[in-house]
Design an enzyme around this catalytic site. Structure first.
Site, PDB file in Angstrom:
ATOM      1  N   CYS A   1      53.481  64.595  26.037  1.00  0.00           N
ATOM      2  CA  CYS A   1      53.953  65.838  26.647  1.00  0.00           C
ATOM      3  C   CYS A   1      53.001  66.975  26.272  1.00  0.00           C
ATOM      4  O   CYS A   1      52.068  66.792  25.495  1.00  0.00           O
ATOM      5  CB  CYS A   1      55.375  66.170  26.194  1.00  0.00           C
ATOM      6  SG  CYS A   1      55.499  66.401  24.402  1.00  0.00           S
TER       7      CYS A   1
ATOM      8  N   ASP B   1      56.161  75.837  37.256  1.00  0.00           N
ATOM      9  CA  ASP B   1      56.035  74.634  36.441  1.00  0.00           C
ATOM     10  C   ASP B   1      57.292  74.567  35.566  1.00  0.00           C
ATOM     11  O   ASP B   1      58.018  75.548  35.438  1.00  0.00           O
ATOM     12  CB  ASP B   1      54.767  74.725  35.596  1.00  0.00           C
ATOM     13  CG  ASP B   1      54.662  73.579  34.598  1.00  0.00           C
ATOM     14  OD1 ASP B   1      54.847  72.425  35.003  1.00  0.00           O
ATOM     15  OD2 ASP B   1      54.425  73.875  33.415  1.00  0.00           O
TER      16      ASP B   1
ATOM     17  N   ASP C   1      48.268  72.718  35.195  1.00  0.00           N
ATOM     18  CA  ASP C   1      48.657  73.723  36.187  1.00  0.00           C
ATOM     19  C   ASP C   1      47.442  74.453  36.755  1.00  0.00           C
ATOM     20  O   ASP C   1      47.564  75.172  37.750  1.00  0.00           O
ATOM     21  CB  ASP C   1      49.601  74.760  35.569  1.00  0.00           C
ATOM     22  CG  ASP C   1      50.899  74.147  35.077  1.00  0.00           C
ATOM     23  OD1 ASP C   1      51.408  73.250  35.774  1.00  0.00           O
ATOM     24  OD2 ASP C   1      51.388  74.546  34.009  1.00  0.00           O
TER      25      ASP C   1
END
Length: 960
Positions: free
Chosen positions: A30, A623, A837
């Site tokens: 993550c 996001d 992103d």
């Protein structure tokens, strides 16, 4: 294959010459993992940049090989619990340099356009931006093809005075006052001694001021070295060096400009007041009137000759700037405001000179009146307007001045011998140890080497609560030490500091032109020539009308004839037209808007372009991780499956195992276990039980032996691989956990599943309300995330978003943004914080990066939210609305003023009402128009964020 990063990122980040290494990093699951790796690498000495791509399992590191090597970096990554393999390394050189230059004497958009065109025509210049409002140019050029001296010369060739402010994004600049410099030999001796120092890039010596200006790389050398070298050369004590009085070049330039206009205005006033009195007041006072009307030479009176003598210095000495500006503009094929002023005042002055000379050489010619008061009063009022204008423009960049005030003037240097010395903060060099007292401001960016305290970082990060700092932690220059004493080692000084980068970001944003500015640039090309044509046509029309008796003779004032009346109308038209107001309408509003944004923690990097796009936004793509959510995993629930085990025992075993891991999820579990241990345990004496045979299974979990019990903690696949039965209850709990957007972590003891920990990345406080407010603003919200569909749906439902895309790769996010732009024809904003992103941030019309995100996300964005507050998305959009409302108002005023003022000055009301606008009043009105536009922009400084944001209820994170 190397990791993929936004185009130009490596070039931007490399400063000077550095090595690049790309590592393959295994075990990251993550964005929190990526942040852990980044922080660990950035703590190493010699690291200039580090970025981690969690999706492609890549880490890009830029570093100085003299301070650190690839093997050390690789070991550091593995020390935090991930496997790392070096993929490639290479050396890259910076290929472009940026310099900022102050430009004097620009008066309107035509001037800035002329300079910009001249610069862009030079080979080697990649990009040039010239801002009228700031009086600056920002030039990107190839240092292999030319130097900044060529650029300065090119600007001076266009007729404007140029002064270098800074060169190179990685270059610091210091000015020293050196006593004892006498003659060329001493100057050459100083220059040669400094030039051989490593890191010195440029030296400029002004012998008249005894000033030595040095541009250098702060990572290599520093000002104390320069002072030491200067004082060591020559005979003992022949040179004495100290810091030059602290005057920012930009601020000095502005103050000089203000002083020049004030001085010119006051001198003009000294000569103009007598001219005004003799022509407007004394003519009605008996005695004085007779004296002034007395003939001095033939038909020329004392009053006419006196006014001629008084107005001449105003016209040619005080008004010299307008002649120079006109000549330079016409020489380069353009016309600016100076041309109109010079034409108008010269027409009035030379016609008056003609009248006086004719009267002085004739015994029967009688002059009706002269226009000496017109030319001198015109120049005086225009100088007053310019003085007020530069005063007002100076206030548009107050935000930058306030940012710079955060850094203290003095700092306490701790020497290698342990003694302390108070020095000017400009003398701080890299690796210096600086002492920070309680209540004092941190003098530079650095790492804590001794002490612990709490630091208030709200002025930089927006975090309202003081942040605890201890040895090894990073501190930011300009923040405030709340308590305790700190010793910090300076890591970034001068132009490298975080505060300097923020200031540079704001300054660049203020330079960037909004697309709407193109309108003013187009108008400026034709405005002045058109006004000259209209002015001449006005004179011709009134002159012919007077000759042909086109209006009653009774309308002509007794003191003038029809020719003089026509000339007055023509001069009024020429001086009332104001291209300055048009040119200032957009840049002044953008300057104030970006400054206000910076003061509220919103960095509008794209300047006018970003503001113009943001006020049209109709769709915002969010996001998830680190944007809508906190971005830090937290244990929110524990489910025990074995009745015989207590929660305290469970936490003790889990904490003792995970404390050996550096994984972000392990940190969350340890923190949770600490908070829920037995109440009789005190933190000062608490020691976790010993964990033997600890093993980290990359991507799956950990195992260890604690208190003679084998503890296995990890995901479902780890349990299955070790033959540990999960059972129906375990499956049900896992499904339930995933529905709630949580991650289920299994805990097995001695081969038996005993509990499940639910880990969640909680929503940011107020996230749902932000989405609701956007909806009320008729702005559509979407969620696009790389997480699984279950988690994405749960988060979307919680915040109130109906449209979402899950399991999206970086390119999928960018593709979705482009689809929205194509299908709805709407302006799309993307809000994100991670490397993944970056493509979407670039693809969006407005990229908005959360300030706590990675450097690449921040670089790719148009707007950066430094405070990491989601509600600032609304503030940014609202600020753009207010700024563009002000720009429209400025244009309405500037255009309306010219459309209304020029016909009135041309005399359209005169035949019906007898009203005419004297040229000096027209000049005063022209000056007032520019001032009014700047003051209109300054009203943005009173901006307050939407009241609905102040009423938002901040809901905390609940942990069971």
């Amino acid at each position: 294959m190397a990791a993929k990063f936004p185009k130009g990122e490596e070039k931007r980040m490399l400063q000077g010459r550095a090595a690049k290494a790309v590592f393959s990093v295994a075990g990251m699951t993550c964005s929190a993992c990526a942040v852990t790796v980044e922080k660990a690498v950035k703590r190493l000495p010699g690291i200039t940049y580090a970025a981690v791509d969690v999706l492609n399992n890549r880490a890009l590191v830029l570093f100085y090989p003299t301070s650190v090597n690839e093997e050390t970096i690789r070991e550091t990554i593995e020390d935090v619990g991930f496997q790392a393999v070096l993929i490639e390394e290479e050396t890259i050189e910076k290929s472009a340099t940026v310099c900022r230059i102050a430009i004097k004497q620009m008066t309107c958009t035509s001037c800035s356009t002329t300079v910009e065109s001249a610069l862009e025509a030079i080979p080697g210049i990649q990009k040039a931006q010239v801002a009228l409002a700031t009086g600056e140019a920002q030039v990107h050029y190839d240092p292999k093809m030319l130097t900044y001296n060529h650029i300065l010369q090119a600007i001076q060739d266009t007729g404007f005075e140029a002064m270098l402010i800074s060169t190179g994004e990685d270059t610091s600049k210091i000015a020293l006052k050196v006593d004892g410099m006498e003659g060329e030999n001493s100057i050459m001796l100083i220059a040669n001694s400094l030039q051989v120092l490593p890191g010195v890039q440029d030296i400029h010596i002004d012998p008249q001021l005894n000033k030595v200006s040095i541009s250098y790389k702060s990572a290599v050398t520093g000002p104390r070295v320069f002072i030491q070298v200067i004082e060591s050369i020559g005979s003992a004590g022949s040179f004495k060096a100290k810091l030059y009085p602290d005057e920012g070049d930009k601020e000095t330039h502005r103050q000089q400009e203000i002083s020049q206009y004030r001085r010119s205005f006051l001198w003009s006033l000294v000569f103009t007041i007598p001219v005004f009195l003799t022509s407007m007041i004394f003519m009605y006072i008996p005695g004085i009137k007779d004296l002034l009307d007395t003939k001095a030479v033939n038909m020329a009176s004392n009053g006419e000759i006196l006014r001629w003598l008084l107005s001449t210095p105003v016209q040619f000495i005080i008004g010299r700037r307008f002649y120079i500006g006109s000549y330079n503009a016409l020489r380069h094929g353009s016309a600016n405001m100076d041309v109109l002023i010079a034409l108008g005042t010269n027409a009035a002055y030379f016609y008056s000179v003609y009248s006086v000379l004719r009267a002085a050489t004739s015994s029967d010619f009688k002059s009706c009146s002269d226009f000496f008061e017109t030319s001198s009063m015109l120049i005086t009022f225009i100088l007053l307007g310019k003085y007020l204008e530069v005063l007002a423009k100076g206030k548009t960049s107050d935000a930058i001045a306030k940012l710079m005030e955060l850094v203290p003037e003095k700092a306490i240097l701790v020497t290698s011998e342990g003694s302390e010395e108070e020095i000017d903060r400009r003398l701080i060099q890299k690796n210096d140890v600086i002492k920070i007292l309680p209540g004092g401001k941190v003098a530079c960016d650095g790492i804590v080497v001794w002490g612990n305290c709490h630091v208030n970082e709200s002025m930089i990060t927006g975090e309202s609560r003081p942040v605890a700092k201890r040895e090894g932690d990073v501190v930011i220059g300009g923040t405030v030490n709340e308590n305790g004493v700190l010793h910090i080692r300076a890591t970034r000084v001068g132009s490298e500091s975080a505060l300097s980068q923020i200031v540079r970001l704001v300054e660049s944003a203020q330079m960037a032109k909004a697309p709407v500015q193109k309108f003013a640039d187009r108008v400026s090309k034709y405005f002045v020539p058109l006004v000259i044509v209209v002015s001449f046509s006005t004179w011709l029309a009134w002159f012919l009308a007077g000759k042909l008796n086109g209006y009653p003779r009774s309308l002509i004032p007794a003191s003038m004839n029809s020719f003089q009346l026509a000339l007055q109308f023509a001069i009024s038209v020429m001086v009332i037209a104001c291209p300055c107001a048009l040119g200032l309408a957009t840049p002044t509003a953008v300057m104030v808007g970006t400054g206000v944004g910076a003061s509220q923690g919103i960095l509008i990097k794209g300047g006018g372009q970003a503001l113009e796009s943001a006020h049209k936004v109709k769709c915002v793509v969010f996001d998830k991780t680190g944007t809508l959510t906190v971005g830090k995993p937290v244990v929110v629930n524990t489910r025990l499956l074995k009745a015989a085990m207590t929660l305290q025992e469970f936490n003790e075993l889990v904490g003792a195992t995970e404390v050996n891991s550096k994984h972000p999820l392990a940190n969350a579990i340890v923190e949770y276990a600490k908070k829920n241990r037995r109440e009789d345990d005190e933190e000062e004496v608490w020691v976790w039980p010993e964990a033997r045979e600890f093993e980290s299974i990359t991507g799956h979990g950990v195992k260890a032996v604690v208190q003679n019990k084998e503890v296995v903690i990890g995901n479902k696949s780890l349990m299955v691989s070790r033959g540990i039965a999960i059972g129906d209850s375990g499956e049900d709990i896992l499904a339930e956990t995933e529905e709630l957007a949580q991650t289920g972590i299994f805990v097995a003891i001695d081969g038996e599943l005993v509990g499940i920990l639910a880990v969640s990345d909680p929503l940011k406080p107020g996230a749902a309300q932000v989405i609701s407010i956007l909806k009320s603003m008729k702005v559509k919200s979407l969620l696009v995330t790389g997480d699984n569909w279950g988690t994405a749906k749960s988060i979307a439902k919680e915040v109130g978003i109906t449209d979402l895309v899950a399991e999206a790769k970086p390119e999928d996010k960018a593709k979705k943004v482009k689809e929205l732009q194509a299908s709805s024809k709407a302006v799309v904003a993307m809000v994100g914080d991670g490397i993944n992103d970056a493509p979407a941030l670039v693809a969006a019309d407005v990229g908005i990066a959360i300030g706590a995100g990675t450097d690449i996300a921040v670089e790719a964005a148009d707007i950066v939210l430094m405070k990491n507050h989601l509600e600032d998305v609304i503030t940014a959009i609202d600020l753009s609305h207010k700024t563009f409302y002000r720009i429209r108002l400025n244009y309405l005023w500037a255009l309306g003023y010219n459309l209304l003022g020029i016909p009135i000055a041309a005399g359209v009301l005169f035949p019906f009402t007898g009203f005419r606008l004297p040229p000096w009043i027209a000049g005063a009105a022209m000056a007032a128009s520019s001032v009014s536009v700047v003051c209109s922009s300054l009203s943005l400084k009173n901006y307050r964020r939407p009241k609905k944001l102040d009423r938002m209820e901040m809901v905390g994170v609940t942990i069971q």
